[in-house]
Design a protein around this motif. Structure first.
Motif, short mmCIF file in Angstrom:
data_model
loop_
_atom_site.label_atom_id
_atom_site.label_comp_id
_atom_site.label_asym_id
_atom_site.label_seq_id
_atom_site.Cartn_x
_atom_site.Cartn_y
_atom_site.Cartn_z
N GLY A 226 -7.44 -24.73 -12.57
CA GLY A 226 -7.90 -25.89 -13.34
C GLY A 226 -7.06 -27.10 -12.99
O GLY A 226 -6.70 -27.31 -11.83
N GLU A 227 -6.75 -27.91 -14.01
CA GLU A 227 -5.79 -28.99 -13.81
C GLU A 227 -4.39 -28.37 -13.77
O GLU A 227 -4.18 -27.30 -14.33
CB GLU A 227 -5.83 -29.97 -15.00
CG GLU A 227 -7.12 -30.74 -15.15
CD GLU A 227 -7.30 -31.80 -14.07
OE1 GLU A 227 -6.31 -32.14 -13.39
OE2 GLU A 227 -8.43 -32.26 -13.91
N ILE A 228 -3.43 -29.07 -13.18
CA ILE A 228 -2.04 -28.60 -13.27
C ILE A 228 -1.67 -28.54 -14.76
O ILE A 228 -2.00 -29.44 -15.53
CB ILE A 228 -1.10 -29.56 -12.50
CG1 ILE A 228 -1.38 -29.50 -11.01
CG2 ILE A 228 0.37 -29.27 -12.80
CD1 ILE A 228 -1.16 -28.14 -10.35
N CYS A 229 -1.02 -27.45 -15.15
CA CYS A 229 -0.58 -27.23 -16.53
C CYS A 229 -1.77 -27.00 -17.48
O CYS A 229 -1.77 -27.45 -18.61
CB CYS A 229 0.29 -28.40 -17.01
SG CYS A 229 1.40 -27.93 -18.35
N ALA A 230 -2.76 -26.27 -16.97
CA ALA A 230 -3.95 -26.00 -17.79
C ALA A 230 -3.73 -24.80 -18.71
O ALA A 230 -4.51 -24.57 -19.63
CB ALA A 230 -5.13 -25.71 -16.87
N GLY A 231 -2.69 -24.02 -18.47
CA GLY A 231 -2.51 -22.76 -19.21
C GLY A 231 -1.55 -22.90 -20.37
O GLY A 231 -1.53 -23.92 -21.08
N SER A 232 -0.72 -21.89 -20.52
CA SER A 232 0.17 -21.80 -21.68
C SER A 232 1.28 -22.84 -21.64
O SER A 232 1.92 -23.11 -22.67
CB SER A 232 0.78 -20.39 -21.69
OG SER A 232 1.55 -20.20 -22.82
N SER A 233 1.50 -23.44 -20.48
CA SER A 233 2.66 -24.34 -20.35
C SER A 233 2.42 -25.72 -20.96
O SER A 233 3.33 -26.53 -21.03
CB SER A 233 3.05 -24.49 -18.88
OG SER A 233 3.40 -23.24 -18.35
#
Ligand code: FAD
Length: 434
Positions: free
Chosen positions: A51-58
């Motif tokens: 996805g976009e950078i930093c799309a997950g738990s971060s």
């Protein structure tokens, strides 16, 4: 996750092979930190993120850098507490009953890990990783070119009832024995530390060494920085599969064509087992959903982050915003927002901070994310025994922001053949069987 059918449509037949020294899979705290240290070590690096950078738990987590969290999730009391909370829809912990063999096995492994001797083995390792990561955060902050609201003010745990405070003091004493600095405060001392805020507490515990950041800013700004320095950062590039032979991964297939890499780093957080399964590598990681609510920071709000301890809600100032974060739901890859859990976080706030009123119009974002939880609370970090060119860096559960830099540094040291100053054998990828 992206729709796979849609992703497959993006592959153009005959896409040219793209080559790189190291291909990092995953654009969260772990993947971006790894790409940073690999690039620093002089390697050519490509990072792919679905996805976009930093799309997950971060993105929306509490942003706490926490030597104070050196006790792993799997502790002798964890199973009992888990069962107690399971039937309360507003509790900070919830397990959704699932007839899924992988999940049942994970619970069994968690239970087996929740032993005192295993906990005592894990604490010094998590402490050392956390303290080294803290120094690396300071180093990155001192470069001056990245803004991620780094502050080292410690972490103040607030207690609403005596029993909670007693349990907290026991944990603090244990961590004290392992060399972490703590101070226990009376309600008046807590009030001195939080001028202008009314607290309804029986006491507080201050972990002096902890720090905090805006995690989304850390990951995105570091990603922009490395892209500027020459790392090939590819958002919207989902890994779909692998070609492998003779103990090597030869090609990584993505929605933007195939890649050949001398080394591959798997840092896809909760999604890592989906990819590792394609490689016949077992990674027992379960997604642990948590929520956060970000609001405009009230004027004069102090810089010190807090945890509303019994409610397990973190309160972190991040620049001109304030974030409340909490809950752990083991419910598989369910990204729906359960408003009862969000309300439970909101309801906890006035129990500790009675003057704080959060109205709907103050809310900037309601977020949920999936913590990548291993059964023993330790990440999987190291080479996978089945492949000469695969390093796994996943399963950081509650502390994947905290351990971002140290994990990235270890990944780079492993790949460049440097000796490590921390023994990471307890983090072995195959420790639950292959
Ligand atoms: C409510 C809450 C509060 C938290 N508070 C803290 C805290 O205070 N301190 C702390 O240290 N930790 C905290 N955490 C935990 C922390 O957020 C995680 O441990 C950390 O973000 C994990 O980082 P990661 O890079 O492994 O995973 P992620 O950030 O999830 O990154 C993995 C990335 O891989 C990508 N990906 C997946 N599959 C593919 C594919 N096939 N191809 C390409 N890319 C792929 C995903 O899109 C994702 O962006 C909290 C978590 C929650 C939910």
């Amino acid at each position: 996750m992206l729709d796979v059918t849609q992703s497959l449509r993006n592959i153009k037949p005959g896409d040219p092979m793209q080559e790189t020294d190291v291909l990092v899979i995953g654009g969260g705290s772990i993947g971006v930190s790894s790409a940073y240290y690999l690039h620093k070590a002089g390697l050519g690096v490509t990072l792919v993120e679905q996805g976009e950078i930093c799309a997950g738990s971060s993105h929306g987590n509490a942003g706490l850098i926490v030597p104070s969290h050196s006790i792993p999730l799997a502790t002798p009391g964890a199973v009992k507490n888990g069962l107690k909370w399971m039937f309360d829809p507003e509790s900070p912990f919830y397990i959704k009953p699932q007839l899924d063999w992988t999940f049942i096995k994970w619970l069994w492994q968690f239970r087996a890990a929740s032993k005192a001797h295993k906990m005592h083995r894990a604490i010094p390792l998590i402490r050392d990783l956390s303290l080294q990561s803290l120094s690396l955060f300071e180093e990155i902050n001192q470069m001056g070119s990245l803004d991620f609201d780094y502050q080292q003010k410690g972490l103040l745990l607030l207690y609403h009832d005596q029993h909670g405070l007693e349990e907290g003091c026991e944990e603090a004493q244990l961590l004290n024995k392992y060399g972490l600095e703590t101070a226990i405060y009376t309600p008046d001392e807590v009030a001195d530390l939080l001028p202008g805020i009314t607290c309804s507490v029986v006491g507080g515990i201050h972990f002096i060494q902890d720090a905090h950041i805006s995690p989304g800013k850390y990951v995105r700004n570091l990603s922009d920085y490395i892209a500027h320095e020459g790392v090939d950062v590819r958002p919207h590039t989902e890994v779909l599969g692998f070609d492998r032979s003779n103990g090597r991964i030869n090609v990584v297939h993505t929605t933007r064509g195939p890649f050949k890499a001398k080394e591959i780093v798997l840092a896809a957080g909760s999604w890592s087992p989906v990819l590792s399964r394609m490689l016949d590598v077992t990674l027992p990681i379960q997604p642990g959903k948590g929520y956060s609510i970000t609001v405009n920071r009230p004027s004069d709000w102090p810089e010190i982050p807090m945890v509303l301890s019994e409610a397990k809600v973190g309160v972190t100032p991040m620049g001109d915003t304030l974030r409340f974060a909490g809950t752990l739901e083991l419910a598989g890859f369910d990204l729906s927002v359960n408003m009862r859990r969000v309300d439970a976080i909101m309801k906890a706030i006035p129990r500790y901070l009675p003057d704080i009123q959060i109205n709907d119009q103050d809310i900037l974002e309601i977020w949920r994310g999936l913590r990548p939880c291993s059964p023993d609370g330790l990440p999987f970090l190291g080479r996978s025994s089945g492949y000469q060119n695969l390093v796994v860096a996943a399963g950081h559960a509650m502390i994947g922001v905290s351990l971002g830099p140290v994990t990235g540094k270890i990944v780079a040291d492993l790949i460049t053949g440097q000796s490590l100053d921390i023994d990471i054998s307890a983090l072995a990828v195959g420790r639950f069987g292959s």
